[in-house]
Design an enzyme around this catalytic site. Structure first.
Site, mmCIF file in Angstrom:
data_model
loop_
_atom_site.group_PDB
_atom_site.id
_atom_site.type_symbol
_atom_site.label_atom_id
_atom_site.label_comp_id
_atom_site.label_asym_id
_atom_site.label_seq_id
_atom_site.Cartn_x
_atom_site.Cartn_y
_atom_site.Cartn_z
ATOM 1 N N ASN A 185 0.798 -1.239 0.000
ATOM 2 C CA ASN A 185 0.000 0.000 0.000
ATOM 3 C C ASN A 185 0.827 1.284 0.000
ATOM 4 O O ASN A 185 0.370 2.303 -0.513
ATOM 5 C CB ASN A 185 -1.010 -0.018 1.153
ATOM 6 C CG ASN A 185 -0.355 -0.251 2.487
ATOM 7 O OD1 ASN A 185 0.805 -0.636 2.568
ATOM 8 N ND2 ASN A 185 -1.108 -0.025 3.542
ATOM 9 N N GLU A 242 4.916 -4.743 11.700
ATOM 10 C CA GLU A 242 3.836 -3.762 11.477
ATOM 11 C C GLU A 242 2.740 -4.487 10.728
ATOM 12 O O GLU A 242 2.849 -4.710 9.519
ATOM 13 C CB GLU A 242 4.363 -2.583 10.651
ATOM 14 C CG GLU A 242 5.352 -1.712 11.385
ATOM 15 C CD GLU A 242 4.740 -0.966 12.552
ATOM 16 O OE1 GLU A 242 3.508 -0.966 12.715
ATOM 17 O OE2 GLU A 242 5.514 -0.396 13.329
ATOM 18 N N CYS A 273 -3.417 0.224 6.888
ATOM 19 C CA CYS A 273 -3.471 -0.700 8.023
ATOM 20 C C CYS A 273 -4.124 -0.102 9.256
ATOM 21 O O CYS A 273 -4.795 -0.786 10.005
ATOM 22 C CB CYS A 273 -2.053 -1.118 8.363
ATOM 23 S SG CYS A 273 -0.974 0.302 8.538
ATOM 24 N N GLU A 294 7.811 1.886 14.565
ATOM 25 C CA GLU A 294 8.546 2.580 13.512
ATOM 26 C C GLU A 294 8.496 4.074 13.815
ATOM 27 O O GLU A 294 7.671 4.539 14.606
ATOM 28 C CB GLU A 294 7.915 2.287 12.143
ATOM 29 C CG GLU A 294 8.064 0.820 11.786
ATOM 30 C CD GLU A 294 7.938 0.530 10.298
ATOM 31 O OE1 GLU A 294 6.878 0.788 9.723
ATOM 32 O OE2 GLU A 294 8.925 0.027 9.719
HETATM 33 P P1 NAD Z 1 1.208 -9.822 3.096
HETATM 34 O O1 NAD Z 1 1.285 -10.269 4.502
HETATM 35 O O2 NAD Z 1 0.522 -10.680 2.130
HETATM 36 O O3 NAD Z 1 2.681 -9.597 2.502
HETATM 37 C C1 NAD Z 1 3.584 -8.704 3.102
HETATM 38 C C2 NAD Z 1 4.986 -9.011 2.618
HETATM 39 O O4 NAD Z 1 5.437 -10.242 3.190
HETATM 40 C C3 NAD Z 1 5.115 -9.195 1.100
HETATM 41 O O5 NAD Z 1 6.295 -8.562 0.670
HETATM 42 C C4 NAD Z 1 5.200 -10.689 0.944
HETATM 43 O O6 NAD Z 1 5.880 -11.100 -0.223
HETATM 44 C C5 NAD Z 1 5.989 -11.076 2.182
HETATM 45 N N1 NAD Z 1 5.835 -12.455 2.627
HETATM 46 C C6 NAD Z 1 4.766 -13.279 2.480
HETATM 47 N N2 NAD Z 1 5.007 -14.468 3.061
HETATM 48 C C7 NAD Z 1 6.254 -14.408 3.587
HETATM 49 C C8 NAD Z 1 7.073 -15.322 4.334
HETATM 50 N N3 NAD Z 1 6.644 -16.534 4.650
HETATM 51 N N4 NAD Z 1 8.280 -14.897 4.719
HETATM 52 C C9 NAD Z 1 8.725 -13.659 4.446
HETATM 53 N N5 NAD Z 1 8.007 -12.768 3.737
HETATM 54 C C10 NAD Z 1 6.785 -13.123 3.324
HETATM 55 O O7 NAD Z 1 0.579 -8.367 3.161
HETATM 56 P P2 NAD Z 1 0.085 -7.445 1.955
HETATM 57 O O8 NAD Z 1 -1.144 -8.079 1.397
HETATM 58 O O9 NAD Z 1 1.206 -7.117 1.063
HETATM 59 O O10 NAD Z 1 -0.302 -6.105 2.738
HETATM 60 C C11 NAD Z 1 -1.512 -5.917 3.382
HETATM 61 C C12 NAD Z 1 -1.376 -6.151 4.866
HETATM 62 O O11 NAD Z 1 -0.331 -5.357 5.401
HETATM 63 C C13 NAD Z 1 -2.610 -5.767 5.634
HETATM 64 O O12 NAD Z 1 -2.922 -6.725 6.605
HETATM 65 C C14 NAD Z 1 -2.224 -4.467 6.288
HETATM 66 O O13 NAD Z 1 -2.951 -4.148 7.431
HETATM 67 C C15 NAD Z 1 -0.791 -4.654 6.546
HETATM 68 N N6 NAD Z 1 -0.101 -3.377 6.664
HETATM 69 C C16 NAD Z 1 0.358 -2.977 7.884
HETATM 70 C C17 NAD Z 1 0.971 -1.749 8.042
HETATM 71 C C18 NAD Z 1 1.498 -1.298 9.379
HETATM 72 O O14 NAD Z 1 2.359 -0.448 9.404
HETATM 73 N N7 NAD Z 1 1.036 -1.813 10.498
HETATM 74 C C19 NAD Z 1 1.133 -0.924 6.935
HETATM 75 C C20 NAD Z 1 0.664 -1.350 5.703
HETATM 76 C C21 NAD Z 1 0.049 -2.576 5.584
#
Ligand code: NAD
Length: 485
Positions: A154, A251, A285, A459
């Protein structure tokens, strides 16, 4: 003809673009049209190895430089990012589909703020002197070593900087893996850092899906992992990092409460609910997706909310007049549409929106449901789309209990003109990043992060320094050593 968004190569390692087309191709789709605009290739084991070994080696000299020298480079990078804000914002819009109206003020600008802020702090990262009579202890704030950053889709520029800037300021190196959905922007961050004078090998970007992330997290050379992503991914990454006793920052997702008392200013409360649900088409998020509205103000609030939501301008995200963009992918659009159907089936009252917009791309109309109850799926699960759930409440005590009744704990907001109530309520909410009479402000000066399932660590702000450094303590004896034998 090559699209302007196509990067020079997939990866940025040791100060240069690197390609390896043996990796799985990753298409980059522009969410506003569904067209493929670029292709990158997932990192092969050889690319992962190159990134990790170069980052491990480069960190040794970087950690020995003075903080002021490191900070100067980060601050120069901040200036370059600001000069190129327009170009970077256009790219961010191609990468994510978010409207240019937003990306011009929220992405490269926020990344530049992080580089400037942590660049400014770098020279003041010191330990302390602890007197022990004639002896003393001194502490040294040291780098962790090699840090891995893994991003969500995002905020690809912002996440690359929010992780990279404090890591580098503390003397670490980084290998950053962007989300496979938005692989473009982090490459520009790497390019700019090196243009600003960052020595080669300190900030590397490699592409790939979860398995590339997993390869980074499990590598014994890695000292710390900072992930932005969903809770299920967070649990896997946290467990893998724990197996190697690595530091983590997590996060993760949320289902945050936004509480509006009936003495609140209605226009401001509606503005807060819009910012907390529809910015970035709801793909944030920290969004306050459970909007608890006290019964006395409910109808007035819903009427103004529907009116103002009707003024959202859906359209070409590269047109600055557009204020509401598409979902990042077709898959994300379908997930969100599925939740909207669930909301209707479970008996929530649709106030506005409620369907895919009748236009190309992955647009979902900004959607508001009223009369939502705590047990409905749309009130329990993170949707990550433009779906606001409005729930009614009577008393302060009741709303606090209901707001906290969730596994998540990222954010929370309160709108009221009663300041003692505002602080009393915020004090009892289980959330890391809170707002009073506002929603979703995330300046670099303020800590950002969640409690409960929403995350570990913080962060931004001085807090981030603690998560990218460690303290060595040194006892200094001035006299003779006494021993039993
Ligand atoms: P996701 O969990 O599908 O993927 C996040 C990242 O993790 C990607 O780069 C993915 O390739 C990687 N990944 C996936 N499996 C992995 C593994 N086993 N080992 C290491 N890396 C792995 O999330 P998304 O769909 O890209 O993003 C949306 C989510 O992120 C939502 O739940 C949102 O709330 C959260 N988010 C949180 C924040 C925050 O700061 N708290 C900010 C933005 C988004």
């Amino acid at each position: 003809m090559t699209h302007p968004a196509q990067p020079k190569a997939s990866h940025f390692i040791n100060g240069a673009y690197v390609e390896d087309t043996a990796g799985t191709p990753i298409p980059v789709i522009y969410a506003a049209t569904g067209e493929q605009i670029a292709t990158v290739y997932a990192a092969t084991p050889a690319i992962v190895e190159q990134a990790l070994s170069t980052a491990k080696e480069a960190q040794k000299a970087w950690g020995k430089m003075t903080g002021t020298e490191r900070g100067r480079i980060l601050r120069r990078a901040a200036d370059i990012m600001r000069e190129r804000n327009h170009e970077l914002s256009v790219l961010e819009t191609y990468d994510t589909g978010k409207p240019l109206q937003e990306t011009l003020v929220a992405d490269a600008t926020s990344g530049a703020d992080a580089l400037e802020y942590f660049g400014g702090l770098a020279g003041s990262l010191t330990g302390e002197h602890i007197p022990m009579g004639e002896d003393w202890v001194y502490t040294v704030r040291e780098a962790l070593g090699l840090c891995v950053g893994i991003g969500a889709w995002n905020y690809p520029t912002q996440i690359a900087c929010w992780k990279g800037a404090p890591a580098l300021a503390c003397g670490n190196s980084m290998v950053f893996k962007p989300s496979e959905t938005t692989p473009l922007c982090a490459l520009k961050v790497a390019e700019i850092l090196h243009e600003a004078g960052l020595p080669a090998g300190l900030y590397n970007v490699i592409q790939g899906m979860g398995e590339v992330g997993a390869a980074l997290v499990t590598d014994p050379r890695v000292d710390k992992v900072s992930l932005t992503g969903s809770v299920p991914t967070g649990k896997k990454v946290y467990a893998a990092a724990a197996a190697g006793m690595k530091h983590v920052t997590m996060e993760l997702g949320g289902k945050s409460p936004l509480i509006i008392f009936d003495d609140a200013d209605v226009e401001n409360a509606v503005g807060g609910a819009i910012n907390g649900n529809f910015y970035s088409s709801g793909q944030v998020c920290s969004n306050g997706t459970r909007v608890f509205v006290q019964k006395g103000i409910k109808e007035k609030f819903l009427a103004r909310l529907a009116e103002r939501t009707g003024a959202a301008v859906l359209g070409d995200p590269q047109d600055e007049a557009t204020s509401f963009g598409p979902m990042v992918t077709e898959n994300q659009m379908n997930i969100v549409l599925g939740y909207i159907e669930k909301g209707k089936e479970e008996g929530a009252r649709l106030i506005c929106g409620g369907k895919r917009a009748d236009m190309p791309g992955f647009f979902v109309e900004p959607t508001v449901f009223a009369d939502v109850t705590d047990d409905m799926t749309i009130a329990r699960e993170e949707i990550f789309g433009p779906v606001m759930s409005v729930l009614d409440f009577d008393t302060e005590e009741e709303v606090i209990a209901r707001a906290n009744d969730t596994e998540f704990g990222l954010s929370a907001g309160v709108f009221t003109n009663d300041f003692s109530r505002a602080h009393r309520v915020i004090g009892q909410l289980e959330a890391g990043s809170c707002f009073i009479n506002s929603y979703n402000d995330a300046p670099v000066e303020a800590p950002f992060g969640g409690v409960k399932a929403s995350g570990v660590g913080r962060e931004n702000s001085k807090e981030a320094i603690k998560h990218f450094s460690q303290v060595k303590s040194v006892y200094v004896r001035m006299g003779d050593v006494e021993a039993a034998f």
